[in-house]
Design a protein around this motif. Structure first.
Motif, PDB file in Angstrom:
ATOM      1  N   ILE B 256       1.158  -0.850   0.067  1.00 11.97           N
ATOM      2  CA  ILE B 256      -0.076  -0.217  -0.332  1.00 11.97           C
ATOM      3  C   ILE B 256       0.616   1.489   0.027  1.00 11.97           C
ATOM      4  N   LYS B 257       0.700   2.347  -1.422  1.00 14.51           N
ATOM      5  CA  LYS B 257       1.190   3.425  -0.655  1.00 14.51           C
ATOM      6  C   LYS B 257       0.624   4.715  -1.147  1.00 14.51           C
ATOM      7  N   ASP B 258       0.917   5.660  -0.455  1.00 12.81           N
ATOM      8  CA  ASP B 258       0.613   7.269  -0.648  1.00 12.81           C
ATOM      9  C   ASP B 258      -1.304   6.830  -0.378  1.00 12.81           C
ATOM     10  N   SER B 259      -1.854   6.500   0.592  1.00 12.43           N
ATOM     11  CA  SER B 259      -2.978   6.005   0.854  1.00 12.43           C
ATOM     12  C   SER B 259      -4.169   7.216   2.242  1.00 12.43           C
ATOM     13  N   GLU B 260      -5.156   6.931   2.075  1.00  7.05           N
ATOM     14  CA  GLU B 260      -5.366   6.525   3.698  1.00  7.05           C
ATOM     15  C   GLU B 260      -6.819   6.500   3.745  1.00  7.05           C
ATOM     16  N   CYS B 261      -7.278   6.312   5.059  1.00 12.23           N
ATOM     17  CA  CYS B 261      -8.908   6.415   4.888  1.00 12.23           C
ATOM     18  C   CYS B 261      -8.023   6.066   6.501  1.00 12.23           C
ATOM     19  N   LEU B 262      -9.801   6.164   7.470  1.00 19.14           N
ATOM     20  CA  LEU B 262     -10.112   6.879   8.925  1.00 19.14           C
ATOM     21  C   LEU B 262      -9.717   4.965   9.552  1.00 19.14           C
ATOM     22  N   ASN B 263     -10.548   3.793   9.646  1.00 23.00           N
ATOM     23  CA  ASN B 263     -10.256   3.186   9.691  1.00 23.00           C
ATOM     24  C   ASN B 263      -9.321   2.092   9.625  1.00 23.00           C
ATOM     25  N   VAL B 264      -8.827   2.134   9.644  1.00 27.11           N
ATOM     26  CA  VAL B 264      -8.274  -0.346   9.138  1.00 27.11           C
ATOM     27  C   VAL B 264      -8.313  -1.486   9.114  1.00 27.11           C
ATOM     28  N   THR B 265      -8.236  -2.072   8.966  1.00 31.29           N
ATOM     29  CA  THR B 265      -8.250  -3.063   9.721  1.00 31.29           C
ATOM     30  C   THR B 265      -7.005  -4.487   8.814  1.00 31.29           C
ATOM     31  N   LEU B 266      -5.790  -4.690   8.899  1.00 32.15           N
ATOM     32  CA  LEU B 266      -5.493  -5.367   7.989  1.00 32.15           C
ATOM     33  C   LEU B 266      -4.898  -7.200   8.355  1.00 32.15           C
ATOM     34  N   LYS B 267      -5.395  -8.253   8.018  1.00 32.55           N
ATOM     35  CA  LYS B 267      -5.982  -9.161   8.184  1.00 32.55           C
ATOM     36  C   LYS B 267      -5.047  -9.951   7.470  1.00 32.55           C
ATOM     37  N   THR B 268      -3.991 -10.897   7.699  1.00 29.24           N
ATOM     38  CA  THR B 268      -2.827 -11.703   7.164  1.00 29.24           C
ATOM     39  C   THR B 268      -3.118 -12.856   7.910  1.00 29.24           C
ATOM     40  N   VAL B 269      -2.130 -14.523   6.213  1.00 25.05           N
ATOM     41  CA  VAL B 269      -2.285 -15.406   7.440  1.00 25.05           C
ATOM     42  C   VAL B 269      -0.655 -15.730   7.334  1.00 25.05           C
ATOM     43  N   SER B 270      -0.470 -15.667   5.844  1.00 23.96           N
ATOM     44  CA  SER B 270       1.064 -16.392   5.823  1.00 23.96           C
ATOM     45  C   SER B 270       1.575 -15.105   4.511  1.00 23.96           C
ATOM     46  N   GLY B 271       0.724 -14.187   4.642  1.00 20.07           N
ATOM     47  CA  GLY B 271       0.872 -13.318   3.384  1.00 20.07           C
ATOM     48  C   GLY B 271       1.623 -11.594   4.040  1.00 20.07           C
ATOM     49  N   ASP B 272       2.698 -11.726   3.586  1.00 19.08           N
ATOM     50  CA  ASP B 272       3.139  -9.521   4.196  1.00 19.08           C
ATOM     51  C   ASP B 272       2.254  -9.265   3.258  1.00 19.08           C
ATOM     52  N   ILE B 273       2.149  -7.550   4.406  1.00 20.35           N
ATOM     53  CA  ILE B 273       1.648  -6.538   4.258  1.00 20.35           C
ATOM     54  C   ILE B 273       2.461  -5.189   4.150  1.00 20.35           C
ATOM     55  N   LYS B 274       2.931  -4.304   3.218  1.00 17.79           N
ATOM     56  CA  LYS B 274       3.761  -3.587   3.201  1.00 17.79           C
ATOM     57  C   LYS B 274       3.413  -2.269   2.879  1.00 17.79           C
ATOM     58  N   ALA B 275       3.330  -0.866   3.527  1.00 14.58           N
ATOM     59  CA  ALA B 275       2.591   0.112   3.638  1.00 14.58           C
ATOM     60  C   ALA B 275       3.836   1.279   3.654  1.00 14.58           C
ATOM     61  N   THR B 276       3.805   2.284   3.027  1.00 15.03           N
ATOM     62  CA  THR B 276       4.667   3.461   2.552  1.00 15.03           C
ATOM     63  C   THR B 276       3.737   4.157   2.884  1.00 15.03           C
ATOM     64  N   GLU B 277       3.960   5.822   3.469  1.00 23.22           N
ATOM     65  CA  GLU B 277       3.203   6.801   3.342  1.00 23.22           C
ATOM     66  C   GLU B 277       1.614   6.591   2.913  1.00 23.22           C
ATOM     67  N   PHE B 278       1.096   5.760   4.166  1.00 25.58           N
ATOM     68  CA  PHE B 278      -0.582   5.670   4.547  1.00 25.58           C
ATOM     69  C   PHE B 278      -0.955   5.572   6.068  1.00 25.58           C
ATOM     70  N   TYR B 279      -2.124   6.454   6.175  1.00 22.28           N
ATOM     71  CA  TYR B 279      -2.136   6.440   6.699  1.00 22.28           C
ATOM     72  C   TYR B 279      -3.646   7.213   7.901  1.00 22.28           C
ATOM     73  N   PRO B 280      -4.073   5.687   8.012  1.00 24.11           N
ATOM     74  CA  PRO B 280      -5.428   5.539   8.627  1.00 24.11           C
ATOM     75  C   PRO B 280      -5.489   6.745   9.841  1.00 24.11           C
ATOM     76  N   LYS B 281      -6.169   6.448  10.452  1.00 24.74           N
ATOM     77  CA  LYS B 281      -6.379   7.191  11.899  1.00 24.74           C
ATOM     78  C   LYS B 281      -6.381   6.583  12.514  1.00 24.74           C
ATOM     79  N   THR B 282      -7.142   4.897  12.527  1.00 19.38           N
ATOM     80  CA  THR B 282      -7.129   4.225  14.070  1.00 19.38           C
ATOM     81  C   THR B 282      -6.210   2.410  13.019  1.00 19.38           C
ATOM     82  N   VAL B 283      -5.845   2.162  13.686  1.00 20.19           N
ATOM     83  CA  VAL B 283      -5.573   0.369  13.301  1.00 20.19           C
ATOM     84  C   VAL B 283      -5.392  -0.629  13.685  1.00 20.19           C
TER      85      VAL B 283
END
Lengths: 121, 324
Positions: B256-283
């Motif tokens: 995830i790059k250059d993104s924003e939202c209010l609340n984010v839920t990130l769920k993964t089993v074995s995948g990697d999640i990599k975010a840069t300049e990602f601005y949710p209020k809560t996570v």
């Protein structure tokens, strides 16, 4: 096996065989039929079609036994086609195995039980 | 051998192949049989290796020059266009394809146009505009198998830019798709194996599902978004969600790059999640073995972590200094 499906697989195999070296018709048939239950009447039409579509080029070369033989050479287009087919195949077969092996150990137990039940009947 | 060649010649003629082709095919076979004999094959082995001349002839006639009327026919149809006019405001789009690639775009006209390439059985497709809804669907019976002999079949659909879509729904099996410039109240995109490129989407509720397909989402504006992927990789760039963002991955990697939202839920089993300049209020972060990492530089936009859980993956939010 569904013949359309089989043709697709053979197409993939023919392309693969020709990547390391150019081959003549019979040597391709021989190479494939060593591992697969296929014969000339499936393989030759595929080679001819792939040639027509520009995936192979052909040239004649003298053989040790006298008569010249038609050699098939994979083109750049053919190589790219192989890569895309290979990709498609890996994805497809990967998905198939996921389905067949779903449930892991538990799945095997279920199969075992099922087999036992069928044998009793 | 002589008999085989004679039978073959007969069968080829029956199948209306032209002289030049027959000559070529016979020469090829003579050479192959000779090579087989040189290789020491017995008559019996020859029979099993070469099979029935009838089958060869029929296979060959399927794509021979003399019989390629079908091919010519669909070449003629290539780039042909179907046009639907009188499109209503707040219309719906419903696309369901199996093997055909599709590209959806929009322009200033008030019509919907459908172009098709390499489609031989266009009459079997459901393509229509009725009751406020544009429909494009593959035939129910799958004529070609999933694999092999797949000619490049493709649709290009152009939608009117000035009319808003209510429901945009697209379900794909093996098709690759490109969507550019869509304005809708609700969007659902669902793919099994196809790779997707979505760009410039403005929508209320956005739902995106992928099994194996690798996808990119670029410049997305929405109220809320729910993303789910099994093993497909996903790249998200410049996404703005006013409300919730929910991402669930099994083994697919996410960026995830250059993104924003209010609340984010990130769920993964074995995948990697990599975010840069990602601005949710809560996570809310949850992982089994995949790593989740958010790397930001803007310290004036802090992220509140409401919940964080991981079994063996590294889960981190890192604030880096901006590079001068």
């Amino acid at each position: 096996m569904n013949s359309q499906f089989k043709r697709g697989i053979i197409e993939l195999c023919v392309l693969k065989e020709l990547i390391p070296e150019d081959m003549y018709g019979y040597s391709i048939i021989k190479a494939l039929s060593e591992h697969l239950n296929v014969n000339e009447n499936t393989i030759y039409p595929i080679m001819r079609r792939l040639t027509k579509e520009g995936y192979f080029t052909t040239y004649l070369k003298e053989s040790s036994s006298g008569a010249p033989r038609k050699y098939y050479h994979i083109s750049k287009k053919g190589f790219e086609y192989y890569l895309s087919l290979r990709d498609e195949w890996d994805q497809f077969i990967g998905g198939v195995y996921v389905i067949l092996n779903k449930g892991g150990k538990k799945n095997e137990e279920v199969l075992e039980r099922f087999r036992g039940r069928v044998e009793k009947e | 051998m002589k008999k085989y060649l004679k039978d073959l010649e007969e069968e080829l003629r029956k199948n209306n192949l032209n002289e030049k082709e027959i000559e070529e095919i016979l020469a090829d076979h003579e050479e192959m049989i000779e090579a087989a004999i040189n290789d020491g094959l017995s008559d019996e082995e020859l029979n099993t290796k070469f099979g029935d001349p009838k089958t060869v002839a029929e296979e060959l006639s399927g794509f021979s020059e003399s019989e390629s009327d079908d091919d010519k026919e669909h070449k003629k149809q290539d780039g042909k266009m179907m046009v639907f006019d009188n499109i209503d405001e707040n219309y719906n789009v419903n696309i369901a394809l199996i093997n055909e690639d599709i590209s959806v775009q929009s322009n200033d006209s008030n019509n919907i146009t459908v172009e098709f390439f390499g489609i031989t059985n266009i009459d079997k497709y459901q393509i229509e505009y009725k009751k406020n809804t544009f429909i494009l669907k593959s035939p129910k019976e799958i004529r070609k198998s999933y694999f092999g002999f797949s000619k490049n079949r493709r649709f290009v659909v152009t939608l009117p830019k000035n009319l808003q879509i209510n429901d945009f729904e697209m379900k794909l099996i093996n098709a690759d798709a490109k969507i550019d410039d869509i304005l809708s109240a609700k969007t659902l995109v669902d793919t099994k194996n196809g790779d997707l490129k979505l760009k410039n989407i403005k929508t209320g509720e956005f739902r995106f599902n992928s099994i194996n397909g690798d996808s990119t989402l670029e410049t997305i504006n929405c109220d809320k978004i729910k993303i789910s992927t099994i093993s497909g990789d996903l790249q998200i760039e410049n996404l703005k969600a006013k409300g919730e963002m929910f991402v669930n991955s099994v083994s697919g990697d996410l960026r995830i790059k250059d993104s924003e939202c209010l609340n984010v839920t990130l769920k993964t089993v074995s995948g990697d999640i990599k975010a840069t300049e990602f601005y949710p209020k809560t996570v809310t972060l949850s992982s089994v073995s995949g790593d989740i990492k958010i790397v930001n530089t803007d310290s004036s936009r802090p992220i509140e972590v409401t919940h964080k859980r991981s079994l063996s993956g590294d889960v981190d939010i890192i604030l880096k200094k901006k590079k001068e």
